[in-house]
Enzyme design. Structure first.
Site, short mmCIF file in Angstrom:
data_model
loop_
_atom_site.label_atom_id
_atom_site.label_comp_id
_atom_site.label_asym_id
_atom_site.label_seq_id
_atom_site.Cartn_x
_atom_site.Cartn_y
_atom_site.Cartn_z
N HIS A 1 0.83 -1.22 0.00
CA HIS A 1 0.00 0.00 0.00
C HIS A 1 0.86 1.26 0.00
O HIS A 1 1.90 1.31 0.67
CB HIS A 1 -0.89 -0.02 1.25
CG HIS A 1 -1.95 1.04 1.24
ND1 HIS A 1 -1.84 2.21 1.96
CD2 HIS A 1 -3.14 1.11 0.59
CE1 HIS A 1 -2.92 2.95 1.77
NE2 HIS A 1 -3.73 2.31 0.95
N SER B 1 -9.83 -15.01 -2.61
CA SER B 1 -9.94 -13.56 -2.76
C SER B 1 -11.35 -13.12 -3.19
O SER B 1 -12.00 -13.79 -3.99
CB SER B 1 -8.90 -13.13 -3.78
OG SER B 1 -9.15 -11.83 -4.21
C1 PLP Z 1 -6.73 0.33 2.64
C2 PLP Z 1 -5.40 -0.23 2.87
C3 PLP Z 1 -4.49 0.39 3.72
C4 PLP Z 1 -4.76 1.71 4.39
O1 PLP Z 1 -5.80 1.59 5.28
P1 PLP Z 1 -6.66 2.85 5.69
O2 PLP Z 1 -7.63 2.25 6.63
O3 PLP Z 1 -7.25 3.40 4.44
O4 PLP Z 1 -5.74 3.82 6.35
C5 PLP Z 1 -3.27 -0.21 3.93
N1 PLP Z 1 -2.95 -1.36 3.31
C6 PLP Z 1 -3.80 -1.99 2.48
C7 PLP Z 1 -3.39 -3.27 1.84
C8 PLP Z 1 -5.06 -1.45 2.22
O5 PLP Z 1 -5.90 -2.07 1.41
#
Ligand code: PLP
Length: 382
Positions: free
Chosen positions: A121, A322
């Site tokens: 992410h 998934s």
């Molecule tokens: C959405 C997401 C995040 C971030 O999470 P938030 O709740 O939006 O801060 C981090 N890692 C992955 C894999 C995500 O899908």
């Protein structure tokens, strides 16, 4: 005279219409919208603030620490944590939870090196920058999973440094899951004793325990901390998340603060106390069985979606277990109507629990029509 005019009132009404309309037509983001919190809405009247550590006493009493501890305990159990050695809190979302995991890792190994795959992410890079930890990006394979061979070779070249792995359980675009079992065995083969594994389970962490066969991603599999987002699979009116870590590691960073009469173990001081309340309510209403059923429903919709797409000749696929269906980039009209996230030449539909087969049918119809209209702009194959 009040400054709140007729025009302001209209503005609010229009905003609600816009928000409602946008909510009702998206398939591309991992956000559940089938919640009903009407029973606890009266709590919005109170200045709830979960200041400080949820497991410690605090002088400010307008808080929901007890429910917050129950939420953390619920997920600790789901992630097979040692009942005598877990800790956690409800964060503002997955990004803060990941920041926390990396913070613990750095405190444990100040000279450590972080490894994460290129499918990680986007917020992780910023977190590493904030924490000023050196890091190396590992290649990912076509399905979005960490390339273990690249991981092994890279660690080998830096084997004098403690290893911190940011492992993703459900990547943003393809919902790929890094295999903690393989990561651990690589570390073992290289005789790396000083290591820390944080799992980013923002989306898939909430239902990973129900996968069959269950992939390696939890405390029994050897992780040190894990994060999830609360507003994704479970669903909440405000963003929230959970971090669960080993208490023994957290104890290294606890500092007592006299002013709040608690420990300053959390990233922010004042903390949203409604988030834990909403999450607590949701998990109490669902229970473990309800959460499992929710996952199975999503999985069923995802299989249906994948199959329907293949029937009309679209090269759609899914990673094992998934609920995300990956497909070649769709035409703009379809992308805009369904708010599909697109990256490079792929798009995806995330079959959250609220997504119905009827919506999938409508999407398929839109795609078929758009395809006829925009033949030249759009290629079915990668
Ligand atoms: C959405 C997401 C995040 C971030 O999470 P938030 O709740 O939006 O801060 C981090 N890692 C992955 C894999 C995500 O899908």
């Amino acid at each position: 005279m009040s400054g709140f005019s007729e025009k302001d009132k209209q503005k609010l009404e229009q905003l609600e219409i816009a928000v409602k309309g946008a909510r009702d037509s998206f398939l591309g983001y991992p956000v559940s919208k089938d919640f009903d919190y009407s029973e606890i809405l009266n709590f919005l009247q109170y200045p709830i603030n979960n200041l400080g550590d949820p497991f410690e006493d605090c002088t400010y009493k307008v808080q929901t620490h007890e429910l917050e501890r129950e939420v953390v305990a619920f997920f600790a159990k789901l992630f097979r944590a040692n009942p005598k050695d877990y800790w956690g809190y409800v964060t503002n979302g997955g990004s803060e939870s990941n920041l926390y995991g990396l913070y613990l890792a750095r405190e444990m190994y100040p000279k450590g090196m972080v490894y994460y795959s290129e499918s990680t992410h986007y917020s992780v890079k910023k977190n590493l920058h904030l924490l000023n930890i050196p890091s190396i990006v590992i290649r990912s394979t076509e399905n979005g999973e960490m390339d273990y061979e690249d991981f092994e070779n890279t660690v080998k070249m830096n084997r004098h440094k403690p290893v911190i792995v940011l492992s993703t359980f459900g990547t943003t675009m393809k919902e790929a899951k890094d295999d903690v079992g393989r990561i651990k065995s690589i570390l073992k083969n290289l005789a790396i004793h000083d290591h820390y594994i944080h799992v980013d389970g923002a989306l898939s962490g909430s239902y990973g325990a129900f996968m069959n066969p269950k992939p390696a991603f939890d405390f029994k599999d050897g992780i040190d901390s894990i994060s999830i987002s609360g507003h994704k699979f479970i669903g909440s009116p405000m963003p929230c998340g959970v971090i669960v870590a080993k208490k023994s590691i957290r104890d290294r960073i606890s500092n007592g603060i006299a002013y709040i009469g608690s420990l300053d173990t959390t990233i922010t001081g004042s903390r949203n106390g409604h988030g834990p309340l909403f999450l607590w309510y949701a998990i109490k209403k669902m229970g473990v069985d309800g959460l499992k059923a929710r996952y199975e429903k999503s999985l069923e919709t995802a299989r249906y979606c994948e199959q329907r797409l293949q029937e009309i000749g679209v090269n759609a696929w899914r990673n094992p277990n998934s609920i995300t269906v990956v497909m070649p980039k769709t035409p703009n009209s379809v992308k805009n109507k369904w708010q599909l996230a697109t990256e490079g030449d792929i798009s995806h539909i995330i079959c959250m629990p609220n997504v119905s087969k009827a919506q999938i049918d409508e999407f398929i119809e839109d795609l078929t029509m758009a395809d006829q209209n925009e033949e030249e702009e759009y290629a079915f194959d990668f």
